[in-house]
Motif scaffolding. Sequence first.
Motif, PDB file in Angstrom:
ATOM      1  N   GLN A 105       8.746  -6.385  11.871  1.00 38.74           N
ATOM      2  CA  GLN A 105       8.740  -7.614  10.881  1.00 38.74           C
ATOM      3  C   GLN A 105       7.951  -6.922  10.136  1.00 38.74           C
ATOM      4  O   GLN A 105       6.720  -6.334  10.068  1.00 38.74           O
ATOM      5  CB  GLN A 105       8.753  -9.009  10.649  1.00 38.74           C
ATOM      6  N   LYS A 106       8.461  -6.894   8.807  1.00 34.38           N
ATOM      7  CA  LYS A 106       7.779  -6.831   7.227  1.00 34.38           C
ATOM      8  C   LYS A 106       6.241  -7.853   7.443  1.00 34.38           C
ATOM      9  O   LYS A 106       5.839  -8.492   8.343  1.00 34.38           O
ATOM     10  CB  LYS A 106       8.205  -7.687   5.407  1.00 34.38           C
ATOM     11  N   GLY A 107       4.730  -7.098   6.631  1.00 35.49           N
ATOM     12  CA  GLY A 107       4.128  -7.455   6.915  1.00 35.49           C
ATOM     13  C   GLY A 107       3.252  -6.816   8.068  1.00 35.49           C
ATOM     14  O   GLY A 107       2.101  -7.791   8.786  1.00 35.49           O
ATOM     15  N   ASN A 108       3.375  -6.479   9.215  1.00 33.62           N
ATOM     16  CA  ASN A 108       2.946  -5.855  10.092  1.00 33.62           C
ATOM     17  C   ASN A 108       2.957  -4.123  10.363  1.00 33.62           C
ATOM     18  O   ASN A 108       4.013  -3.549   9.575  1.00 33.62           O
ATOM     19  CB  ASN A 108       3.118  -5.582  10.975  1.00 33.62           C
ATOM     20  N   CYS A 109       1.635  -4.222  10.210  1.00 36.39           N
ATOM     21  CA  CYS A 109       1.579  -2.548  10.951  1.00 36.39           C
ATOM     22  C   CYS A 109       0.890  -2.181  12.689  1.00 36.39           C
ATOM     23  O   CYS A 109       1.448  -3.151  12.726  1.00 36.39           O
ATOM     24  CB  CYS A 109       0.010  -1.538  10.365  1.00 36.39           C
ATOM     25  N   LEU A 110       1.353  -1.174  13.090  1.00 37.60           N
ATOM     26  CA  LEU A 110       1.675  -1.199  14.618  1.00 37.60           C
ATOM     27  C   LEU A 110       0.061  -0.310  15.070  1.00 37.60           C
ATOM     28  O   LEU A 110      -0.580  -0.257  14.988  1.00 37.60           O
ATOM     29  CB  LEU A 110       2.559  -0.471  14.636  1.00 37.60           C
ATOM     30  N   GLU A 111      -0.114  -1.068  16.229  1.00 35.75           N
ATOM     31  CA  GLU A 111      -1.001  -0.514  17.196  1.00 35.75           C
ATOM     32  C   GLU A 111      -0.448  -0.252  18.587  1.00 35.75           C
ATOM     33  O   GLU A 111       1.411  -0.506  19.123  1.00 35.75           O
ATOM     34  CB  GLU A 111      -2.009  -1.522  17.373  1.00 35.75           C
ATOM     35  N   LEU A 112      -0.977   0.846  19.715  1.00 33.78           N
ATOM     36  CA  LEU A 112      -0.415   0.612  20.858  1.00 33.78           C
ATOM     37  C   LEU A 112      -1.377   0.097  22.235  1.00 33.78           C
ATOM     38  O   LEU A 112      -2.719   0.587  21.379  1.00 33.78           O
ATOM     39  CB  LEU A 112      -0.165   2.180  21.303  1.00 33.78           C
ATOM     40  N   ASN A 143       2.050  -2.700  19.633  1.00 36.19           N
ATOM     41  CA  ASN A 143       1.626  -3.982  19.031  1.00 36.19           C
ATOM     42  C   ASN A 143       2.366  -4.565  17.287  1.00 36.19           C
ATOM     43  O   ASN A 143       2.010  -3.144  17.349  1.00 36.19           O
ATOM     44  CB  ASN A 143       0.848  -5.129  20.294  1.00 36.19           C
ATOM     45  N   HIS A 144       2.405  -5.171  16.497  1.00 42.74           N
ATOM     46  CA  HIS A 144       1.980  -5.789  15.207  1.00 42.74           C
ATOM     47  C   HIS A 144       0.848  -5.697  15.288  1.00 42.74           C
ATOM     48  O   HIS A 144       0.117  -6.266  15.542  1.00 42.74           O
ATOM     49  CB  HIS A 144       3.230  -6.296  14.786  1.00 42.74           C
ATOM     50  N   VAL A 145       0.126  -5.411  14.348  1.00 39.18           N
ATOM     51  CA  VAL A 145      -1.103  -5.701  13.256  1.00 39.18           C
ATOM     52  C   VAL A 145      -0.581  -6.457  12.226  1.00 39.18           C
ATOM     53  O   VAL A 145      -0.357  -5.805  11.129  1.00 39.18           O
ATOM     54  CB  VAL A 145      -1.918  -4.121  13.183  1.00 39.18           C
ATOM     55  N   LYS A 146      -0.804  -7.452  11.709  1.00 36.73           N
ATOM     56  CA  LYS A 146      -0.712  -8.002  10.259  1.00 36.73           C
ATOM     57  C   LYS A 146      -1.969  -7.331   9.879  1.00 36.73           C
ATOM     58  O   LYS A 146      -2.847  -7.083   9.336  1.00 36.73           O
ATOM     59  CB  LYS A 146      -1.178  -9.277  10.376  1.00 36.73           C
ATOM     60  N   CYS A 147      -1.144  -7.114   8.292  1.00 37.68           N
ATOM     61  CA  CYS A 147      -1.464  -6.109   7.196  1.00 37.68           C
ATOM     62  C   CYS A 147      -1.347  -6.515   5.769  1.00 37.68           C
ATOM     63  O   CYS A 147      -1.946  -5.936   5.016  1.00 37.68           O
ATOM     64  CB  CYS A 147      -1.112  -4.376   6.792  1.00 37.68           C
ATOM     65  N   GLY A 148      -1.260  -8.277   5.891  1.00 38.11           N
ATOM     66  CA  GLY A 148      -1.394  -9.031   4.120  1.00 38.11           C
ATOM     67  C   GLY A 148      -2.169  -8.945   3.402  1.00 38.11           C
ATOM     68  O   GLY A 148      -1.680  -8.777   2.400  1.00 38.11           O
ATOM     69  N   HIS A 149      -3.337  -8.282   4.299  1.00 41.89           N
ATOM     70  CA  HIS A 149      -4.381  -8.431   3.904  1.00 41.89           C
ATOM     71  C   HIS A 149      -4.954  -6.658   2.952  1.00 41.89           C
ATOM     72  O   HIS A 149      -5.823  -7.227   2.288  1.00 41.89           O
ATOM     73  CB  HIS A 149      -5.835  -9.157   3.880  1.00 41.89           C
ATOM     74  N   PHE A 150      -4.051  -5.912   3.379  1.00 46.13           N
ATOM     75  CA  PHE A 150      -4.732  -5.083   3.156  1.00 46.13           C
ATOM     76  C   PHE A 150      -5.186  -5.363   1.513  1.00 46.13           C
ATOM     77  O   PHE A 150      -3.798  -5.212   0.827  1.00 46.13           O
ATOM     78  CB  PHE A 150      -3.603  -3.429   3.363  1.00 46.13           C
ATOM     79  N   ILE A 151      -5.061  -3.877   0.939  1.00 47.41           N
ATOM     80  CA  ILE A 151      -5.398  -3.940  -0.633  1.00 47.41           C
ATOM     81  C   ILE A 151      -3.976  -2.388  -0.948  1.00 47.41           C
ATOM     82  O   ILE A 151      -3.850  -3.063  -2.790  1.00 47.41           O
ATOM     83  CB  ILE A 151      -6.193  -3.073  -1.133  1.00 47.41           C
ATOM     84  N   TYR A 152      -3.390  -1.679   0.158  1.00 46.64           N
ATOM     85  CA  TYR A 152      -2.447  -1.429  -0.792  1.00 46.64           C
ATOM     86  C   TYR A 152      -1.256  -1.419   0.930  1.00 46.64           C
ATOM     87  O   TYR A 152      -2.468  -0.857   2.008  1.00 46.64           O
ATOM     88  CB  TYR A 152      -2.402  -0.009  -1.546  1.00 46.64           C
ATOM     89  N   GLY A 153      -0.739  -0.894   0.349  1.00 52.53           N
ATOM     90  CA  GLY A 153       0.271  -0.239   1.848  1.00 52.53           C
ATOM     91  C   GLY A 153       1.133  -0.959   3.193  1.00 52.53           C
ATOM     92  O   GLY A 153       1.523   0.029   3.412  1.00 52.53           O
ATOM     93  N   CYS A 154       1.056  -2.096   3.191  1.00 49.17           N
ATOM     94  CA  CYS A 154       0.984  -2.723   3.781  1.00 49.17           C
ATOM     95  C   CYS A 154       2.740  -3.253   3.144  1.00 49.17           C
ATOM     96  O   CYS A 154       3.410  -3.325   2.739  1.00 49.17           O
ATOM     97  CB  CYS A 154       0.897  -4.605   3.459  1.00 49.17           C
ATOM     98  N   PRO A 155       4.146  -2.844   5.325  1.00 49.52           N
ATOM     99  CA  PRO A 155       5.330  -2.718   4.578  1.00 49.52           C
ATOM    100  C   PRO A 155       5.216  -3.790   4.304  1.00 49.52           C
ATOM    101  O   PRO A 155       5.213  -5.233   4.482  1.00 49.52           O
ATOM    102  CB  PRO A 155       5.869  -2.179   6.221  1.00 49.52           C
ATOM    103  N   GLU A 156       6.325  -4.226   2.978  1.00 47.81           N
ATOM    104  CA  GLU A 156       7.178  -5.291   2.092  1.00 47.81           C
ATOM    105  C   GLU A 156       8.464  -5.479   2.610  1.00 47.81           C
ATOM    106  O   GLU A 156       8.961  -6.268   2.210  1.00 47.81           O
ATOM    107  CB  GLU A 156       7.015  -5.142   1.040  1.00 47.81           C
TER     108      GLU A 156
END
Length: 212
Positions: free
Chosen positions: A82-89, A96-109
């Motif tokens: 889903q949008k709003g998440n990056c990834l990690e192994l 696994n997803h990693v929430k990124c909505g607080h990133f200053i740029y580049g989080c999947p929309e």
Amino acid sequence: MTVLHVFAYVMLQLAIPKRIDSLGYNFPVYSTDICPMTAKEWSNASIQLNCNETHGYHCVPDKNFSSLIQFCYPRGRSIPFQKGNCLELAYTGILNHVKCGHFIYGCPEKDYFSNEIYRYPACLRLVAKCFAADLNCLRKRYTMIDGREKNSTFNREQSLEEENNATGFIVAVFSLSILFLILCGLVAVLYQKIRKLQRSIDSALKEGYFSF
């Protein structure tokens, strides 16, 4: 072997991905400085690792966010996220997803598939065990590192103070010991003189030099 052959061999060795076995994953993972940034680069990297449809090529941060890793994922080539998440192994080898909505740029929309993560470079850039776009994480890391440095400085100062105190104590004990020895020597000399004087008086009395 010619110089050209040696050069080719060295370049080949440098091109071979370096396997990491210390992270506890259930399948091989390989370190990489950068992940593929285009579909073509992604495909070429997949071919280099001999990945396929059932074991699809992926490149994401490891579970400690200490480095980027590439691998052939046993659960498939394309996993929806889903949008709003990056990834990690994570764990022993789970995307696994990693929430990124607080990133200053580049989080999947918008929603995406795991083999399209290259479209979001902010999810593939790490600094000091943080995503480069995650200022909150970077502040915490800086505070932690700064605190360790201050604590280290305090420990060095404390050790220096303890060393100075110990040195002062040793000097004091040594000085008192010297004074005690000098005092003992003076007492011994005085005692000898008193004994000599006493013997002289006794001798004079016996020879009759003194009368009362």
